[in-house]
Design a protein around this motif. Structure first.
Motif, PDB file in Angstrom:
ATOM      1  N   ALA A 113       0.768  -1.226  -0.063  1.00 29.28           N
ATOM      2  CA  ALA A 113      -0.169   0.056   0.168  1.00 29.28           C
ATOM      3  C   ALA A 113       0.936   1.533  -0.045  1.00 29.28           C
ATOM      4  O   ALA A 113       0.495   2.192  -0.867  1.00 29.28           O
ATOM      5  CB  ALA A 113      -0.971  -0.101   1.155  1.00 29.28           C
ATOM      6  N   PHE A 114       1.927   1.334   0.730  1.00 30.87           N
ATOM      7  CA  PHE A 114       2.890   2.346   0.812  1.00 30.87           C
ATOM      8  C   PHE A 114       3.616   2.712  -0.454  1.00 30.87           C
ATOM      9  O   PHE A 114       3.522   3.674  -0.907  1.00 30.87           O
ATOM     10  CB  PHE A 114       3.985   2.177   1.798  1.00 30.87           C
ATOM     11  N   LEU A 115       4.115   1.565  -1.125  1.00 29.69           N
ATOM     12  CA  LEU A 115       4.879   1.638  -2.359  1.00 29.69           C
ATOM     13  C   LEU A 115       3.958   2.154  -3.508  1.00 29.69           C
ATOM     14  O   LEU A 115       4.096   3.013  -4.289  1.00 29.69           O
ATOM     15  CB  LEU A 115       5.410   0.490  -2.689  1.00 29.69           C
ATOM     16  N   SER A 116       2.465   1.502  -3.401  1.00 32.77           N
ATOM     17  CA  SER A 116       1.699   1.844  -4.523  1.00 32.77           C
ATOM     18  C   SER A 116       1.143   3.380  -4.516  1.00 32.77           C
ATOM     19  O   SER A 116       1.147   4.283  -5.293  1.00 32.77           O
ATOM     20  CB  SER A 116       0.369   0.930  -4.447  1.00 32.77           C
ATOM     21  N   GLY A 117       1.001   3.720  -3.105  1.00 31.56           N
ATOM     22  CA  GLY A 117       0.610   5.113  -2.987  1.00 31.56           C
ATOM     23  C   GLY A 117       1.717   6.177  -3.182  1.00 31.56           C
ATOM     24  O   GLY A 117       1.342   7.167  -3.766  1.00 31.56           O
ATOM     25  N   LEU A 118       3.242   5.819  -2.916  1.00 31.19           N
ATOM     26  CA  LEU A 118       4.036   6.713  -3.231  1.00 31.19           C
ATOM     27  C   LEU A 118       4.266   6.588  -4.916  1.00 31.19           C
ATOM     28  O   LEU A 118       4.540   7.625  -5.336  1.00 31.19           O
ATOM     29  CB  LEU A 118       5.243   6.239  -2.512  1.00 31.19           C
ATOM     30  N   SER A 124      14.109  -2.321  -7.066  1.00 28.16           N
ATOM     31  CA  SER A 124      13.801  -2.890  -5.644  1.00 28.16           C
ATOM     32  C   SER A 124      12.743  -4.097  -5.998  1.00 28.16           C
ATOM     33  O   SER A 124      12.848  -5.255  -5.646  1.00 28.16           O
ATOM     34  CB  SER A 124      13.355  -1.968  -4.533  1.00 28.16           C
ATOM     35  N   MET A 125      11.963  -3.755  -6.750  1.00 26.44           N
ATOM     36  CA  MET A 125      10.799  -4.623  -7.092  1.00 26.44           C
ATOM     37  C   MET A 125      11.239  -5.659  -8.458  1.00 26.44           C
ATOM     38  O   MET A 125      11.120  -7.067  -8.285  1.00 26.44           O
ATOM     39  CB  MET A 125       9.533  -4.175  -7.641  1.00 26.44           C
ATOM     40  N   GLY A 126      12.192  -5.193  -9.257  1.00 24.47           N
ATOM     41  CA  GLY A 126      13.007  -6.121  -9.850  1.00 24.47           C
ATOM     42  C   GLY A 126      13.800  -7.341  -9.222  1.00 24.47           C
ATOM     43  O   GLY A 126      13.919  -8.277 -10.067  1.00 24.47           O
ATOM     44  N   VAL A 185       2.915  -3.890  -8.279  1.00 22.70           N
ATOM     45  CA  VAL A 185       3.790  -2.438  -8.091  1.00 22.70           C
ATOM     46  C   VAL A 185       4.166  -2.052  -9.366  1.00 22.70           C
ATOM     47  O   VAL A 185       4.073  -0.827  -9.814  1.00 22.70           O
ATOM     48  CB  VAL A 185       5.143  -2.162  -6.944  1.00 22.70           C
ATOM     49  N   MET A 186       4.755  -3.071 -10.156  1.00 24.82           N
ATOM     50  CA  MET A 186       5.417  -2.785 -11.463  1.00 24.82           C
ATOM     51  C   MET A 186       4.414  -2.200 -12.291  1.00 24.82           C
ATOM     52  O   MET A 186       4.623  -1.309 -13.213  1.00 24.82           O
ATOM     53  CB  MET A 186       6.386  -3.877 -11.866  1.00 24.82           C
ATOM     54  N   LYS A 187       3.288  -2.873 -12.481  1.00 20.86           N
ATOM     55  CA  LYS A 187       2.126  -2.614 -13.213  1.00 20.86           C
ATOM     56  C   LYS A 187       1.743  -1.278 -13.101  1.00 20.86           C
ATOM     57  O   LYS A 187       1.251  -0.608 -13.869  1.00 20.86           O
ATOM     58  CB  LYS A 187       1.208  -3.738 -13.337  1.00 20.86           C
TER      59      LYS A 187
END
Length: 339
Positions: A86-91, A120-122, A139-141
């Motif tokens: 949720a944090f990463l998506s919001g950011l 980081s996600m990679g 997150v990547m999408k």
């Protein structure tokens, strides 16, 4: 007594006026201390995102380092509670808004942080944890969707293009709209010529263009001063091995130059003083299949780090199609005869 009280009152009023002046004209003097990354990490995701975004908007010099650490903390914990996603998506949502900003500093900060999120996600692209892989893809999408949207704007075009190219290098199935393609699910060896790079090149003109952008990014990364940048760039080179060779053999002037920079840099990094760099370079050499790296790989057979020895041997087997074990003399003979 009255005179003493009057003097105290005057001093109090003078101090109050000074404080009001500072608050009016020097807001930082009255501001509460900015939360440190660890405090932000424990906050509700939406609140933490809001504070980081506000700091970027105000061009707070501490915002970038705090955001970097926060992204790292949440990325490492992505296999845990959903609040990290949720944090990463919001950011991502907030940073994407800055990509098209007419303020260069905000735009550059946003691109740097989005690139950090993508890298980081990679790192979970080949994770054994299906949960981490799926969340990283989520997150990547989101990043890719935003970049396709904001990338239509002139100011954001180049930034969006660079970020999309990186995403497609890590998760090419996202570009093709296949979340769980056979190759993603099976996670084949990165050295295979027909793996992710092959998919990237085989998806039409747009994907080919993205792969050339990615080669340019990698060529700059492998000669970067930062050890982490060199390492992550070599890891990316393993994924786009076929694209690099196509650019080297058949590409135009710039792609060929970028590909050559990568090959020369990896060969040099086989002798780096940092063991983690030597290990990554040894693995990358096996993916790129450049015979000019054979001498460096042979030298690594006597490296004090056992994992580096094994990686070098594995790459030599891929280069030669032979297996001489740890016998350096036989490998040297093979290299001499081959050249």
């Amino acid at each position: 007594m009255k005179s003493i009280s009057g003097t105290v009152l005057m001093r109090y009023l003078a101090s109050l006026l000074v404080l009001l002046f500072l608050c009016a004209f020097v807001p930082a003097a009255c501001a509460a201390p900015a939360p440190v990354p660890r405090e932000l990490f424990a906050m509700e995701p939406g609140k933490a995102v809001q504070l980081i975004s506000q700091s970027i908007r105000e061009e707070d010099p501490s915002a970038l380092s705090a955001a970097r650490e926060l992204i790292t903390l949440h990325s490492r914990a992505i296999g845990g509670e959903e609040s990290h996603v949720a944090f990463l998506s919001g950011l991502v949502d907030n940073l994407s808004g800055f990509i098209g900003s007419d303020r260069m500093k905000a735009r550059n900060t946003a691109e740097e942080l989005l690139t950090l999120i993508v890298d980081s996600m990679g790192g979970y692209a080949d994770s054994d944890s299906e949960l981490r892989r799926e969340r990283a893809q989520t997150v990547m999408k989101r990043v890719r969707g935003w970049m396709e949207e904001v990338g239509r704007d002139g100011a954001a075009l180049l930034s969006a293009k660079r970020i999309i190219a990186k995403i497609d290098g890590y998760f090419p199935a996202i570009a093709r709209g296949l979340e769980k393609s056979g190759e993603e699910k099976g996670r084949p060896a990165s050295g295979s010529g027909e793996t992710k790079a092959g998919a990237l090149l085989g998806s039409g003109e747009k994907s080919l263009d993205n792969s050339l952008v990615l080669i340019g990014i990698v060529s700059r990364g492998v000669v970067d001063k930062s050890p982490q940048a060199r390492k992550s760039s070599m890891e990316m080179a393993q994924r786009i091995n076929k694209a690099i060779w196509l650019a080297y053999r058949e590409g135009g002037t710039e792609p060929r130059k970028d590909a050559e920079t990568i090959l020369v840099a990896v060969k040099r990094l086989l002798g780096d003083t940092d063991p983690s760099i030597r290990l990554t370079a040894a693995k990358t050499a096996g993916a790129l299949l450049d015979r000019k790296m054979a001498a460096g790989l042979i030298r690594l057979l006597s490296d004090p780090d056992e994992s580096i020895k094994l990686a070098a041997l594995d790459s030599l087997k891929k280069l030669s199609g032979k297996d001489y074990g740890q016998d350096e003399n036989l490998w040297k003979r093979w290299e001499t005869e081959g050249n």
